[in-house]
Design an enzyme around this catalytic site. Structure first.
Site, PDB file in Angstrom:
ATOM      1  N   GLU A   1      -3.843   7.019 -11.391  1.00 40.59           N
ATOM      2  CA  GLU A   1      -2.629   7.841 -11.325  1.00 40.59           C
ATOM      3  C   GLU A   1      -2.970   9.328 -11.367  1.00 40.59           C
ATOM      4  OE1 GLU A   1      -0.126   6.381 -10.379  1.00 40.59           O
ATOM      5  OE2 GLU A   1      -0.758   4.339 -10.841  1.00 40.59           O
TER       6      GLU A   1
ATOM      7  N   HIS B   1       7.015  -4.715  -3.276  1.00 37.93           N
ATOM      8  CA  HIS B   1       6.904  -3.839  -2.115  1.00 37.93           C
ATOM      9  C   HIS B   1       7.667  -4.396  -0.908  1.00 37.93           C
ATOM     10  CE1 HIS B   1       3.549  -3.058  -4.791  1.00 37.93           C
ATOM     11  NE2 HIS B   1       3.429  -1.861  -4.271  1.00 37.93           N
TER      12      HIS B   1
END
EC number: 3.4.-.-
Length: 307
Positions: free
Chosen positions: A16, A145
C-alpha cells in the site's frame, strides 16, 4: 488497517505504501492525470515494493533476518513463496476477464455462464470446482472485483510489469548477480528512475512511461522468467524427477507414501515430466492438486511467450 506482527501484514503495508508513493509523485498533475500510466502500473508498483521487502537480502539488511542468506535452498524456498504469490495469479486473473468479455459479447448462453467459467479455469489454470456445480450456480461474481466491475486484466499485466520494472531499477542501482537477489533499499539512482516515471501519472502514453522505467516501450515476460530461473531449474532437475516405483493401488487402500515418489502425483505428473524432458507444449495436466505443477506449466508458457 488493523495489523498484526506478521510477514503478511508487513508485506501488505509495503504494498500500500507503494501506491502512496505513486500518489505523491503525481500529486502535482491536474486531476485528470492523477492515475497510473495504465491499469496495471499502480498494482505493479505496489507489488514491486511489497516483494522487495520480502527478499532474504533485504530482511537481513534491516535486521529482520539474523543471518545473511546463503545456499541454494534458501533461494529456492524464497522463489517458491514468491511464485505462489505471483506466477499462480496469472491464469486466475486472465480467466475472469476472458469470461466477462465472452459474456458481454453474447458468446455464452445465460444457462451456460458457470459452465463456461469452469471450462476456462480448467483450460488455463488446470483446476476443477471442488464440489459439483450446476446452471443454478454463478461463481465469478463471488470475487469482489467481478461483482463491482473491476477489470481483471490490470492484475494480469501488473505481474509482468512488476518484474520488468524491477529489472530496470536494479540496472539503475548497479546490481550484479541474479535478479532475485537484487535489493533496491538505499539506492538513490533507482529512486530517481522510479520517481521520473511515476511523476508522469497518466499524462503520457504508458509505453513512454515504461521506457523511462525499463529502457523498453514493449512489455516482456523475460524479466519474470529471469527472476524465477533458479526455481524453474530446480523444478526441472529435482522437483519433477521420477525416483522410483509408484503405488498404483486404489485411493481408499490406505497410505500411498512409499518414500520413493518425490514430488508429484501419478500419471498426470509423469505426463508433465515428459513434456519438460522432450520439449512438448500441449496441455500437460487436466486436473492437479500440486501447486508446483501450476507454477511449472506457467513458466513453460512464459518461455513460449518470451521467445
Amino acid at each position: 488497517m488493523c495489523t498484526q506482527v506478521t510477514m503478511d501484514d508487513l508485506q501488505v503495508a509495503h504494498h500500500e505504501l507503494g501506491h502512496v508513493q505513486y500518489f505523491m509523485q503525481y500529486a502535482h498533475l491536474p486531476l485528470t492525470y492523477r492515475d497510473g500510466a495504465n491499469g496495471g502500473f499502480h498494482e505493479a508498483i505496489g507489488e514491486l515494493v511489497g516483494a522487495m521487502m520480502e527478499t532474504p537480502q533485504h530482511l537481513n539488511k534491516v535486521g529482520l533476518l539474523p543471518h545473511p542468506p546463503s545456499g541454494p535452498e534458501m533461494g529456492v524456498n524464497h522463489l517458491m513463496m514468491a511464485a505462489l504469490q505471483t506466477v499462480t495469479t496469472l491464469p486466475f486473473h486472465l480467466v475472469h476477464d476472458l469470461w466477462r468479455w465472452r459474456v458481454w459479447r453474447g458468446e455464452v448462453e445465460e444457462d451456460k455462464y458457470n459452465e463456461e467459467f469452469w471450462k476456462l479455469m480448467l483450460e488455463y489454470a488446470g483446476v476443477e470446482p471442488p464440489v459439483p456445480r450446476t446452471d443454478k450456480d454463478l461463481d465469478p461474481p463471488a470475487l469482489f472485483h467481478v461483482a463491482n466491475n473491476y477489470d481483471m486484466i490490470r492484475y494480469f499485466t501488473r505481474t509482468i510489469l512488476q518484474f520488468q520494472i524491477l529489472e530496470g531499477l536494479c540496472r539503475a542501482a548497479g546490481h550484479e548477480g541474479p535478479l532475485h537477489t537484487c535489493d533496491l533499499h538505499g539506492s538513490e539512482e533507482a529512486g530517481k528512475v522510479l520517481a521520473s516515471g511515476l511523476a508522469l501519472g497518466s499524462s503520457k502514453p504508458w509505453p513512454e512511461v515504461l521506457k523511462i522505467l525499463t529502457g523498453s516501450s514493449n512489455m516482456s515476460t523475460r524479466p519474470l522468467r529471469q527472476f524465477f530461473a533458479p526455481l524453474e531449474e530446480w523444478l526441472k532437475d529435482k522437483g519433477l524427477r521420477d525416483t522410483g516405483p509408484r503405488d498404483t493401488g486404489p485411493r481408499d487402500s490406505g497410505p500411498r507414501d512409499n518414500g520413493q515418489e518425490g514430488v508429484g502425483w501419478g500419471k498426470d505428473w509423469r505426463r508433465l515430466n515428459d513434456l519438460i524432458n522432450y520439449g512438448g507444449v500441449a496441455s500437460a495436466v487436466t486436473t492437479t492438486t500440486a501447486t508446483t505443477t501450476t507454477i511449472t506449466i506457467l513458466l513453460l508458457f512464459l518461455l513460449i511467450v518470451s521467445t
